[in-house]
Design a protein around this motif. Sequence first.
Motif, PDB file in Angstrom:
ATOM      1  N   UNK A 183       0.801  -1.227   0.000  1.00  0.00           N
ATOM      2  CA  UNK A 183       0.000   0.000   0.000  1.00  0.00           C
ATOM      3  C   UNK A 183       0.828   1.268   0.000  1.00  0.00           C
ATOM      4  N   UNK A 184       2.156   1.150   0.062  1.00  0.00           N
ATOM      5  CA  UNK A 184       2.923   2.373   0.278  1.00  0.00           C
ATOM      6  C   UNK A 184       3.535   2.928  -1.009  1.00  0.00           C
ATOM      7  N   UNK A 185       3.317   2.270  -2.121  1.00  0.00           N
ATOM      8  CA  UNK A 185       3.896   2.762  -3.374  1.00  0.00           C
ATOM      9  C   UNK A 185       3.152   3.999  -3.857  1.00  0.00           C
ATOM     10  N   UNK A 186       3.905   4.910  -4.462  1.00  0.00           N
ATOM     11  CA  UNK A 186       3.275   6.117  -5.005  1.00  0.00           C
ATOM     12  C   UNK A 186       2.249   5.780  -6.082  1.00  0.00           C
ATOM     13  N   UNK A 187       2.471   4.657  -6.800  1.00  0.00           N
ATOM     14  CA  UNK A 187       1.519   4.278  -7.857  1.00  0.00           C
ATOM     15  C   UNK A 187       0.141   4.017  -7.255  1.00  0.00           C
ATOM     16  N   UNK A 188       0.098   3.472  -6.039  1.00  0.00           N
ATOM     17  CA  UNK A 188      -1.186   3.245  -5.380  1.00  0.00           C
ATOM     18  C   UNK A 188      -1.872   4.565  -5.068  1.00  0.00           C
ATOM     19  N   UNK A 189      -1.100   5.532  -4.595  1.00  0.00           N
ATOM     20  CA  UNK A 189      -1.678   6.847  -4.290  1.00  0.00           C
ATOM     21  C   UNK A 189      -2.190   7.503  -5.564  1.00  0.00           C
ATOM     22  N   UNK A 190      -1.437   7.325  -6.651  1.00  0.00           N
ATOM     23  CA  UNK A 190      -1.862   7.923  -7.922  1.00  0.00           C
ATOM     24  C   UNK A 190      -3.195   7.321  -8.377  1.00  0.00           C
ATOM     25  N   UNK A 191      -3.346   6.020  -8.182  1.00  0.00           N
ATOM     26  CA  UNK A 191      -4.591   5.368  -8.576  1.00  0.00           C
ATOM     27  C   UNK A 191      -5.750   5.796  -7.679  1.00  0.00           C
ATOM     28  N   UNK A 192      -5.491   5.893  -6.386  1.00  0.00           N
ATOM     29  CA  UNK A 192      -6.521   6.388  -5.479  1.00  0.00           C
ATOM     30  C   UNK A 192      -6.920   7.816  -5.847  1.00  0.00           C
ATOM     31  N   UNK A 193      -5.926   8.589  -6.255  1.00  0.00           N
ATOM     32  CA  UNK A 193      -6.198   9.965  -6.655  1.00  0.00           C
ATOM     33  C   UNK A 193      -7.069  10.006  -7.901  1.00  0.00           C
ATOM     34  N   UNK A 194      -6.861   9.058  -8.816  1.00  0.00           N
ATOM     35  CA  UNK A 194      -7.709   8.983 -10.005  1.00  0.00           C
ATOM     36  C   UNK A 194      -9.156   8.697  -9.628  1.00  0.00           C
ATOM     37  N   UNK A 195      -9.329   7.787  -8.665  1.00  0.00           N
ATOM     38  CA  UNK A 195     -10.691   7.489  -8.205  1.00  0.00           C
ATOM     39  C   UNK A 195     -11.337   8.725  -7.591  1.00  0.00           C
ATOM     40  N   UNK A 196     -10.541   9.459  -6.811  1.00  0.00           N
ATOM     41  CA  UNK A 196     -11.064  10.653  -6.166  1.00  0.00           C
ATOM     42  C   UNK A 196     -11.434  11.710  -7.207  1.00  0.00           C
ATOM     43  N   UNK A 197     -10.604  11.828  -8.239  1.00  0.00           N
ATOM     44  CA  UNK A 197     -10.872  12.792  -9.305  1.00  0.00           C
ATOM     45  C   UNK A 197     -12.159  12.431 -10.060  1.00  0.00           C
ATOM     46  N   UNK A 198     -12.365  11.114 -10.246  1.00  0.00           N
ATOM     47  CA  UNK A 198     -13.522  10.657 -11.024  1.00  0.00           C
ATOM     48  C   UNK A 198     -14.822  10.772 -10.233  1.00  0.00           C
ATOM     49  N   UNK A 199     -14.775  10.396  -8.937  1.00  0.00           N
ATOM     50  CA  UNK A 199     -16.015  10.302  -8.172  1.00  0.00           C
ATOM     51  C   UNK A 199     -16.132  11.311  -7.037  1.00  0.00           C
ATOM     52  N   UNK A 200     -15.071  12.092  -6.797  1.00  0.00           N
ATOM     53  CA  UNK A 200     -15.095  12.989  -5.650  1.00  0.00           C
ATOM     54  C   UNK A 200     -16.116  14.100  -5.769  1.00  0.00           C
ATOM     55  N   UNK A 201     -15.910  14.983  -6.723  1.00  0.00           N
ATOM     56  CA  UNK A 201     -16.817  16.128  -6.878  1.00  0.00           C
ATOM     57  C   UNK A 201     -18.192  15.719  -7.382  1.00  0.00           C
ATOM     58  N   UNK A 202     -18.216  14.758  -8.295  1.00  0.00           N
ATOM     59  CA  UNK A 202     -19.494  14.409  -8.920  1.00  0.00           C
ATOM     60  C   UNK A 202     -20.363  13.503  -8.055  1.00  0.00           C
ATOM     61  N   UNK A 203     -19.731  12.605  -7.293  1.00  0.00           N
ATOM     62  CA  UNK A 203     -20.505  11.626  -6.536  1.00  0.00           C
ATOM     63  C   UNK A 203     -20.295  11.717  -5.022  1.00  0.00           C
ATOM     64  N   UNK A 204     -19.363  12.556  -4.616  1.00  0.00           N
ATOM     65  CA  UNK A 204     -19.149  12.725  -3.180  1.00  0.00           C
ATOM     66  C   UNK A 204     -18.269  11.672  -2.539  1.00  0.00           C
ATOM     67  N   UNK A 205     -17.472  10.955  -3.335  1.00  0.00           N
ATOM     68  CA  UNK A 205     -16.569   9.948  -2.778  1.00  0.00           C
ATOM     69  C   UNK A 205     -15.527  10.605  -1.876  1.00  0.00           C
ATOM     70  N   UNK A 206     -15.248   9.971  -0.740  1.00  0.00           N
ATOM     71  CA  UNK A 206     -14.153  10.400   0.147  1.00  0.00           C
ATOM     72  C   UNK A 206     -13.242   9.208   0.390  1.00  0.00           C
ATOM     73  N   UNK A 207     -11.950   9.465   0.461  1.00  0.00           N
ATOM     74  CA  UNK A 207     -10.965   8.408   0.702  1.00  0.00           C
ATOM     75  C   UNK A 207     -10.261   8.690   2.021  1.00  0.00           C
ATOM     76  N   UNK A 208     -10.358   7.751   2.952  1.00  0.00           N
ATOM     77  CA  UNK A 208      -9.781   7.889   4.291  1.00  0.00           C
ATOM     78  C   UNK A 208      -8.581   6.956   4.396  1.00  0.00           C
ATOM     79  N   UNK A 209      -7.415   7.512   4.687  1.00  0.00           N
ATOM     80  CA  UNK A 209      -6.200   6.705   4.791  1.00  0.00           C
ATOM     81  C   UNK A 209      -5.684   6.691   6.223  1.00  0.00           C
ATOM     82  N   UNK A 210      -5.313   5.496   6.674  1.00  0.00           N
ATOM     83  CA  UNK A 210      -4.777   5.313   8.019  1.00  0.00           C
ATOM     84  C   UNK A 210      -3.376   4.723   7.910  1.00  0.00           C
ATOM     85  N   UNK A 211      -2.337   5.570   7.784  1.00  0.00           N
ATOM     86  CA  UNK A 211      -0.964   5.039   7.740  1.00  0.00           C
ATOM     87  C   UNK A 211      -0.554   4.552   9.123  1.00  0.00           C
TER      88      UNK A 211
END
Length: 646
Positions: A529-557
């Motif tokens: 879970x610590x690779x930057x590629x994972x964060x980039x993919x999570x960021x893509x999900x947030x970009x796609x569904x964040x503003x339009x659908x209200x998706x929130x991503x909660x991370x617990x390092x």
Amino acid sequence: MTKKAENKNPNKKNQNSSSHIVSKLIFISAALIGLLSFYIYNIITIPPEVPQFDLNQWWGPYPIDLNRDLSIRPFTIEFTDVIINDLRERLLHRREFTPPLEDAGFTYGFNSNFLTQVLDYWQNKYNFKDREQFLNRYNHFKTNIQGLDIHFVHVKPQVSNHIHVIPLLMLHGWPGSFREFYEMIVKLARPHPSYNFVFELIIPSLPGFGYSEAPVRPGFGPAEMAVVIRNLMRRIGHERYYVHGGDAGHIVGSVMATLFQDEVLGFHTNMPVLMYHPLATAYTLLGSIWPSLIVEKELESRLYPLSQHFQRHLEESGYIHIQATKPDTIGAALTDSPTGLAAYILEKFSTWTNYEYKKAADGKLLMKYSLTHLLDNVMIYWATNSITTSMRLYSEACSKRNLALKLDQIPTNVPTWGIKFKHELIFQPDSLLRLKYKNYLHSTIVEDGGHFAALEMPDLLADDVFEAVDTFMEFHSGKKAEQERNLPKDETAKNIYEFTALNVYGKNVKLDEYKGHVLVIVDASNQRSIANSDYEQLNELLYKYGNSKGLRILLFPSQHNVYINLYNFSVKNHVEFDIFQKVETNGENAHPLWKFLKQKKTTSGDFSKCIVDSKGVPIEWFSGNLDPLDLDGFLDGYFNSDIEDY
């Protein structure tokens, strides 16, 4: 007879009228005095509000470099040949000193006869390359915080798994440096026979001191310095930690314990004082009449008679007035002259170690210290040309702006522990310290030692830090047990809205603020879970569904290196993840939220990602081997379905 009686009546009326007026005046005066007293009492006793600070305020030069390097970079101290040769030339060609007065000792300042010996040693016997290696025996780093390159020593102990490693921030004072803690490091970073923990040590150079950059504009006082140091700890990966400080380090540490009470786990100080607290001053004056009201009998001589101590403070505080008003003037002289710099700094190491040492011709400097160790500290100021910027802290601390913050009057619940050395410059009894430090747990009383305790008595001070932190942990375990009795139970909870969690800013977040939002909760603890590629993919999900659908991503390092990677990625890419503080996600000590998520899981196997619906109910669990973008299909189906109430 009647006429005479009638003539007397006006006088009686006048007398009655005058008495009535006087009574009114007395009543009005008493009322005004009462109101004034009540107003003054409220001003003194009602604490000010905690001031708000811009946690990202820029202190470097303009324009702001938006692409600046935010990484933590290794750093090596170097005394170059240019620095060494220039210093020796200046020492060689110094002017002849004015001879000291007979039997004056250090009472007129640094004795020039002994100063000659000190400078000869610095020029001819101080081994620059050997001391350079000594200072580099521990790992040094720099990182840019709010536009300033901040230097720090970082010592990570290598211990077995059953020994807990606890982060400890150590803050030096003036005219000290990170060097004064070197003799303590050996003891703090190794297992102690009485405790099952050791310390991971973070020892910064305060901004403007040594190898840390100074701000380029006015207004950088203790509070602003505290914000920078707090942000440094977060950059390193510590959201919660213990703090030790003395002198300026005490002031900055106290501010941190005031502004960041959810982050500082405990505050240990070897100079426990309140510099600006009107009630403390009033009680001190009252105690001069009745000392037993505020101080124990055996410690009374450390505070009273006031006249004797006031005289000593007046004599030893002239430097404060200079540095609080004209730091750049005296700074110009000390910057140009190694002789002046050594005399100015080392005179403090004599008198502040023991006031009586000033009577000796050598200031008894070598009774507690070696010239090599003392000159290490002077050399740091000389090599970095930081004496002027270090002294500016006094000007900022004494400014109207800083005093108006009334930080010493704002209570803190952070558990606090003081150690009081006999010859410290200022003494205050515990009764006064508790005006601010509501959980002031203990004072260790030492019948020796002075202001530079870390260098003078490192073993004793290190032992006290161990004992204090052990007590802090007991304090928190008691508080934690009490809090856990009131926490929602994972067995009975119906949704995640019944839980709370600390975010990275130390705020206790009630998860019911996410009502109506679909959530992806990520356990960023495993290596996948610590690779930057994972964060980039999570960021893509947030970009796609964040503003339009209200998706929130909660991370617990749950690991420090994970937090550092995540923080750096978030800053660089302006990501709006909701990041929480480190928690346990597995085992008996797992956070109640994670126990709840695991309990509701309907399939076998472990997971690191969970989708929670808009009602706060977990509906899908995924392993750490799954790419975040593979969640897209599940989310797309969820958002495009006719699920009720979304």
